[in-house]
Design a protein around this motif. Structure first.
Motif, PDB file in Angstrom:
ATOM      1  N   SER A 132      -5.205   3.947   2.312  1.00  0.00           N
ATOM      2  CA  SER A 132      -5.274   4.584   0.990  1.00  0.00           C
ATOM      3  C   SER A 132      -5.812   6.009   1.099  1.00  0.00           C
ATOM      4  O   SER A 132      -5.283   6.936   0.463  1.00  0.00           O
ATOM      5  CB  SER A 132      -6.162   3.759   0.053  1.00  0.00           C
ATOM      6  N   GLY A 170      -1.245  -3.088  -4.288  1.00  0.00           N
ATOM      7  CA  GLY A 170      -1.970  -2.072  -3.543  1.00  0.00           C
ATOM      8  C   GLY A 170      -3.118  -1.449  -4.315  1.00  0.00           C
ATOM      9  O   GLY A 170      -4.072  -0.951  -3.725  1.00  0.00           O
ATOM     10  N   ARG A 171      -3.037  -1.452  -5.651  1.00  0.00           N
ATOM     11  CA  ARG A 171      -4.132  -0.901  -6.450  1.00  0.00           C
ATOM     12  C   ARG A 171      -5.344  -1.836  -6.460  1.00  0.00           C
ATOM     13  O   ARG A 171      -6.468  -1.391  -6.669  1.00  0.00           O
ATOM     14  CB  ARG A 171      -3.680  -0.711  -7.902  1.00  0.00           C
ATOM     15  N   CYS A 202      -8.026   7.008  -8.256  1.00  0.00           N
ATOM     16  CA  CYS A 202      -7.891   6.893  -6.802  1.00  0.00           C
ATOM     17  C   CYS A 202      -9.222   7.181  -6.113  1.00  0.00           C
ATOM     18  O   CYS A 202      -9.588   6.491  -5.144  1.00  0.00           O
ATOM     19  CB  CYS A 202      -6.808   7.846  -6.300  1.00  0.00           C
ATOM     20  N   ILE A 204       0.884   4.060  -2.958  1.00  0.00           N
ATOM     21  CA  ILE A 204       0.603   5.481  -2.699  1.00  0.00           C
ATOM     22  C   ILE A 204       1.746   6.351  -3.205  1.00  0.00           C
ATOM     23  O   ILE A 204       1.524   7.377  -3.861  1.00  0.00           O
ATOM     24  CB  ILE A 204       0.364   5.706  -1.191  1.00  0.00           C
ATOM     25  N   LEU A 215       0.824  -1.210   0.000  1.00  0.00           N
ATOM     26  CA  LEU A 215       0.000   0.000   0.000  1.00  0.00           C
ATOM     27  C   LEU A 215       0.857   1.259   0.000  1.00  0.00           C
ATOM     28  O   LEU A 215       0.571   2.216  -0.738  1.00  0.00           O
ATOM     29  CB  LEU A 215      -0.937   0.001   1.215  1.00  0.00           C
TER      30      LEU A 215
END
Length: 391
Positions: A112, A365-366, A160, A26, A22
């Motif tokens: 996030s 993480g996406r 996002c 980011i 994550l």
């Protein structure tokens, strides 16, 4: 070591790997360059997930399944595509077997949210990244101004916001009041207008319209037709449209006299030349149907916007078909569980991925849907029988 201790330890290792992924995701969304350390971080998180899997208690059937998955994804990596994402992703999902799904989703959401808010704040105060950018975004306007708030591209900004909105919907949507839904919708629309993304606005309307329908029509989760329709749209229509796009991507430039040209060009214009760019975006015509292979090769590195096409191009037809079938299986599991809100997320993600490749990525993480998919697939494949075998 008792099974309870094994579970706690494997979950701790999973959370460490997730946190690293994550933070990397980011940072990658900002204008920080991470190319020199990405590979090392991926190796680290992969090692952690493998360790978590080893610590878990498994029965024979489970070990066989893990071995088959690991062998297939390893072969795809070492002998064909040179991309290890499928191996990393599969180990991550296997390591998620014993997690508390709600807690993990809340953890991903808040980490996030904090990270994306920090990116936007740093751009506003002038520390890192631009608030807006003026350039040609493929609309024949070299002076087009679109807001990015530190994310480097307006589509990245909305990607996002889309991910946060989908996670909020899944975690809190069923219990939230209409005012919360309207505020979330208003925020999405505002970002779409600031980023001047027509595609994002369309996706936003689809996601919130279907989400509100599920939230306030209590019996819709019992309607079989919504699962059938979603299975037809996701990924049947999405894949079919992407295949068609890859097939006709050369036509707008080289066959102006064909009768179908105007129809293709009209759709391509709506998609800001995404279809056209599959062919003309680079010298290898990466993305056009002739570049697709049963298993992709190490030359398949080019990037383009259409996500489903990128999935087939990067990893090959066979792996992409397997992923598509797993999506259909997830829809079936949602039907069995009467889980219409997860259905909304699958539908929105699949449609979004037709035009944007945000979620066809090296970055775990996406892919916020991975924990949901992991738990649902574990439950479907006779988890009770496996538990009996372990005991």
């Amino acid at each position: 070591m008792s099974e309870d201790k094994r579970t706690r330890l494997s979950n701790l290792i999973f959370y460490i790997a997730l946190t690293i992924e994550l933070v990397l995701m980011i940072a990658e969304k900002s204008e920080i360059s991470l190319h020199d350390c990405e590979s090392m971080v991926f190796k680290c998180t992969f090692a952690l997930t493998v360790l978590a899997v080893i610590i878990m208690k498994h029965g024979k059937r489970e070990w066989i399944a893990i071995g088959v998955i690991a062998a297939f994804t390893f072969i795809c990596w070492r002998f064909f595509s040179g991309k290890n994402e499928l191996l990393r992703f599969s180990m991550f999902m296997i390591a998620a077997r014993d997690i508390d799904l709600k807690k993990v989703m809340k953890y991903i959401f808040y980490v996030s949210l904090a990270g994306f808010a920090l990116i936007a704040l740093l751009s506003v105060v002038g520390v890192l990244g631009n608030i807006y950018m003026i350039t040609d975004y493929g609309r024949d306007n070299a002076q087009e101004l679109r807001y990015v708030f530190g994310f480097g591209h307006p589509n990245t900004l909305y990607g996002c916001v889309f991910a946060l909105s989908a996670m909020w919907m899944w975690i809190y949507g069923q219990k939230s009041r209409i005012i919360s839904w309207l505020l979330a919708l208003a925020f999405n629309v505002a970002i779409c207008l600031l980023s001047k993304s027509k595609t994002a606005l369309a996706i936003c309307i689809i996601m919130f319209a279907t989400g509100l329908l599920v939230r306030y029509w209590n019996k819709i989760a019992e309607c079989r037709i919504i699962y059938i329709l979603t299975a037809l749209v996701t990924p049947v229509f999405c894949v079919a449209f992407s295949v068609w796009s890859a097939c006709v991507s050369y036509i707008p430039r080289y066959h102006q006299e064909m009768k179908c040209h105007n129809f293709i060009s009209a759709i391509d214009e709506l998609l800001t030349n995404r279809i056209h760019d599959l062919y003309r975006g680079n010298e290898r015509h990466a993305g056009a149907i002739e570049t697709w292979k049963l298993f992709s090769d190490r030359m398949s590195e080019e990037t383009f916007d259409m996500g489903w096409v990128r999935l087939f191009y990067w990893y090959g037809i066979i792996p992409a078909v397997i992923i598509s079938l797993l999506v259909i299986l997830l829809i079936y599991i949602c039907y069995k569980k009467k889980d219409a809100m997860t259905l909304v997320i699958i539908l929105s993600l699949s449609i979004y991925t037709v035009v944007e490749a945000t979620f066809v990525s090296r970055f775990i993480g996406r892919l916020f849907i991975f924990p949901i998919a992991a738990i649902y697939l574990w439950e479907f494949f006779s988890r009770d029988k496996i538990k009996e075998e372990r005991s």
